[in-house]
Enzyme design. Structure first.
Site, PDB file in Angstrom:
ATOM      1  N   ASN A  13       0.950  -1.285   0.050  1.00 11.77           N
ATOM      2  CA  ASN A  13       0.072  -0.058  -0.078  1.00 11.77           C
ATOM      3  C   ASN A  13       0.920   1.350   0.126  1.00 11.77           C
ATOM      4  O   ASN A  13       1.408   1.614   1.003  1.00 11.77           O
ATOM      5  CB  ASN A  13      -0.942   0.016   1.143  1.00 11.77           C
ATOM      6  CG  ASN A  13      -1.753   1.239   1.261  1.00 11.77           C
ATOM      7  OD1 ASN A  13      -1.716   2.073   0.245  1.00 11.77           O
ATOM      8  ND2 ASN A  13      -2.497   1.540   2.338  1.00 11.77           N
ATOM      9  N   TRP A  14       0.971   1.677  -1.140  1.00  8.63           N
ATOM     10  CA  TRP A  14       1.993   2.942  -1.269  1.00  8.63           C
ATOM     11  C   TRP A  14       1.250   4.328  -0.897  1.00  8.63           C
ATOM     12  O   TRP A  14       1.902   5.532  -0.860  1.00  8.63           O
ATOM     13  CB  TRP A  14       2.098   3.390  -2.672  1.00  8.63           C
ATOM     14  CG  TRP A  14       3.233   2.068  -3.263  1.00  8.63           C
ATOM     15  CD1 TRP A  14       3.872   1.301  -2.509  1.00  8.63           C
ATOM     16  CD2 TRP A  14       3.459   1.876  -4.657  1.00  8.63           C
ATOM     17  NE1 TRP A  14       4.851   0.459  -3.352  1.00  8.63           N
ATOM     18  CE2 TRP A  14       4.439   0.937  -4.459  1.00  8.63           C
ATOM     19  CE3 TRP A  14       3.277   2.423  -5.891  1.00  8.63           C
ATOM     20  CZ2 TRP A  14       5.226   0.260  -5.842  1.00  8.63           C
ATOM     21  CZ3 TRP A  14       3.821   2.109  -6.775  1.00  8.63           C
ATOM     22  CH2 TRP A  14       4.837   1.059  -6.886  1.00  8.63           C
ATOM     23  N   LYS A  15       0.076   4.555  -0.271  1.00  3.37           N
ATOM     24  CA  LYS A  15      -0.586   5.245   0.216  1.00  3.37           C
ATOM     25  C   LYS A  15      -0.396   6.727  -0.664  1.00  3.37           C
ATOM     26  O   LYS A  15      -0.477   6.444  -2.177  1.00  3.37           O
ATOM     27  CB  LYS A  15      -0.145   5.609   1.522  1.00  3.37           C
ATOM     28  CG  LYS A  15      -0.316   4.475   2.475  1.00  3.37           C
ATOM     29  CD  LYS A  15      -0.082   4.713   3.864  1.00  3.37           C
ATOM     30  CE  LYS A  15      -0.398   3.186   4.575  1.00  3.37           C
ATOM     31  NZ  LYS A  15      -0.201   3.395   6.296  1.00  3.37           N
ATOM     32  N   HIS A  99      -9.698   1.225   4.283  1.00  5.12           N
ATOM     33  CA  HIS A  99      -8.416   1.401   5.285  1.00  5.12           C
ATOM     34  C   HIS A  99      -8.813   2.326   6.273  1.00  5.12           C
ATOM     35  O   HIS A  99      -9.477   3.085   6.074  1.00  5.12           O
ATOM     36  CB  HIS A  99      -7.447   1.806   4.223  1.00  5.12           C
ATOM     37  CG  HIS A  99      -6.224   1.861   4.765  1.00  5.12           C
ATOM     38  ND1 HIS A  99      -5.734   2.809   5.684  1.00  5.12           N
ATOM     39  CD2 HIS A  99      -5.219   0.798   4.708  1.00  5.12           C
ATOM     40  CE1 HIS A  99      -4.480   2.398   6.098  1.00  5.12           C
ATOM     41  NE2 HIS A  99      -4.170   1.543   5.412  1.00  5.12           N
ATOM     42  N   GLU A 101      -7.184   4.654   7.614  1.00  5.02           N
ATOM     43  CA  GLU A 101      -7.065   6.033   6.992  1.00  5.02           C
ATOM     44  C   GLU A 101      -8.235   6.525   6.299  1.00  5.02           C
ATOM     45  O   GLU A 101      -8.572   7.937   6.479  1.00  5.02           O
ATOM     46  CB  GLU A 101      -5.777   6.263   6.225  1.00  5.02           C
ATOM     47  CG  GLU A 101      -4.622   5.932   7.128  1.00  5.02           C
ATOM     48  CD  GLU A 101      -3.201   5.319   6.532  1.00  5.02           C
ATOM     49  OE1 GLU A 101      -3.356   5.615   5.185  1.00  5.02           O
ATOM     50  OE2 GLU A 101      -2.403   5.052   7.089  1.00  5.02           O
ATOM     51  N   GLY A 177       1.977   2.668  10.890  1.00  7.00           N
ATOM     52  CA  GLY A 177       3.235   3.508  10.740  1.00  7.00           C
ATOM     53  C   GLY A 177       3.627   4.021  12.138  1.00  7.00           C
ATOM     54  O   GLY A 177       4.321   5.341  12.124  1.00  7.00           O
ATOM     55  N   GLY A 239       4.756   1.453   4.742  1.00  6.62           N
ATOM     56  CA  GLY A 239       6.217   2.069   4.708  1.00  6.62           C
ATOM     57  C   GLY A 239       7.143   1.324   4.076  1.00  6.62           C
ATOM     58  O   GLY A 239       8.027   1.584   3.085  1.00  6.62           O
TER      59      GLY A 239
HETATM   60  P1  13P Z   1       2.842   0.784   7.703  1.00  5.96           P
HETATM   61  O1  13P Z   1       3.330  -0.695   7.165  1.00  5.96           O
HETATM   62  O2  13P Z   1       3.604   1.831   7.328  1.00  5.96           O
HETATM   63  O3  13P Z   1       2.722   0.669   9.105  1.00  5.96           O
HETATM   64  O4  13P Z   1       1.453   0.795   7.099  1.00  5.96           O
HETATM   65  C1  13P Z   1       0.408  -0.465   7.238  1.00  5.96           C
HETATM   66  C2  13P Z   1      -0.689   0.080   6.357  1.00  5.96           C
HETATM   67  O5  13P Z   1      -1.492   0.890   6.639  1.00  5.96           O
HETATM   68  C3  13P Z   1      -0.939  -0.689   5.165  1.00  5.96           C
HETATM   69  O6  13P Z   1      -2.250  -0.667   4.690  1.00  5.96           O
END
Ligand code: 13P
Length: 256
Positions: A13-15, A99, A101, A177, A239
């Site tokens: 997941n590159w967000k 998700h 977020e 994160g 990340g």
């Molecule tokens: P991190 O691996 O950066 O903690 O993020 C997890 C995430 O939200 C994957 O969708």
């Protein structure tokens, strides 16, 4: 190691990171690194504007591409949204739904997750539905209730015969994160709660075949200890998926 009928799935997941140029450079560098890892299905989840370039760069490989979100309707006056038809037309095969977020910052609710899940299944997109408790909920001993509610509302009105490729991702919000990974025991317990709810909401057969991924500070160093557990069928990586070598190491270590 997941039961043999559940193929390991590792998703990046590159967000809201990377430009199209950077994304294509990643895919080109990653293809030769990943080509030996046949045990896992690999899915990249870039931002919407990167989807055409990433689909093109991954063409004729086993790498699949997911959107990070979508609307549940095919079309309409919904400025800023993306429809399942538009994703399908690009060659996108998977979609993240709910998700944390999106739940936290964009008013995603259990009910919109349910609408999006129904739409993804109807359009033949593989849904990766995210669930997970907040730190305050864990500390108040509400983890089981939260996971059961998120899972059961997501699955409301779903025909068990239509769920073939369903994937759930357990992402405890306190582990995203933060560098604070759930211990394998915590993750395993949560995955068992989710799987039991799938059995109650749908059928035991669907529960047994649904892949449940863990997400939250997954790194090359903690992948093996998570992925050796029976109920953990892969990872959703934030990340540590942004750099080819570390994501490839996570894919490699998931075979443990
Ligand atoms: P991190 O691996 O950066 O903690 O993020 C997890 C995430 O939200 C994957 O969708």
């Amino acid at each position: 190691m997941p039961e043999s009928r559940r193929k390991t799935l590792i998703a990046a997941n590159w967000k809201m990171y990377k430009t199209a140029e950077e994304a294509v450079a990643f895919v080109r560098a990653f293809i030769p690194l990943a080509s030996t890892h046949r045990h896992a299905e690999i899915v990249l989840c870039p931002s919407p504007t990167l989807l055409p370039a990433v689909v093109e760069a991954a063409r004729n490989t086993s790498i699949r591409v997911a959107a990070q979100n979508m609307h549940w309707l095919d079309q309409g006056a919904y400025t800023g949204e993306t429809s399942p038809l538009q994703l399908k037309a690009l060659g996108v095969t998977h979609v993240l739904i709910g998700h944390s977020e999106r739940r936290q910052y964009f008013n995603e609710t259990d009910e919109t997750v349910n609408l999006k899940l129904k739409s993804a299944l109807a359009h033949g997109l593989v849904p990766i539905v995210c669930v997970g408790e907040l730190l305050a909920e864990r500390e108040a001993n509400q983890t089981t209730a939260v996971l059961e509610r998120q899972t059961s509302v997501a699955l409301t009105g779903i025909d068990p015969a239509s769920t073939g490729p369903l994937v759930i991702a357990y992402e405890p919000v306190w582990a995203i994160g933060t560098g604070r990974t759930a211990t394998p025991e915590i993750a395993d317990e949560a995955h068992k709660i989710v799987r039991a709810q799938i059995a109650r909401s749908l059928t035991p057969q669907v529960a047994a075949s649904t892949r449940i991924l863990y997400g939250g500070s997954v790194k090359p160093e903690n992948t093996a200890s998570l992925c050796t557990l029976d109920d953990i069928d892969g990872a959703l990586v934030g990340g540590a998926s942004l750099v080819e070598a570390s994501f490839e190491q996570i894919v490699a270590n998931s075979a443990a």
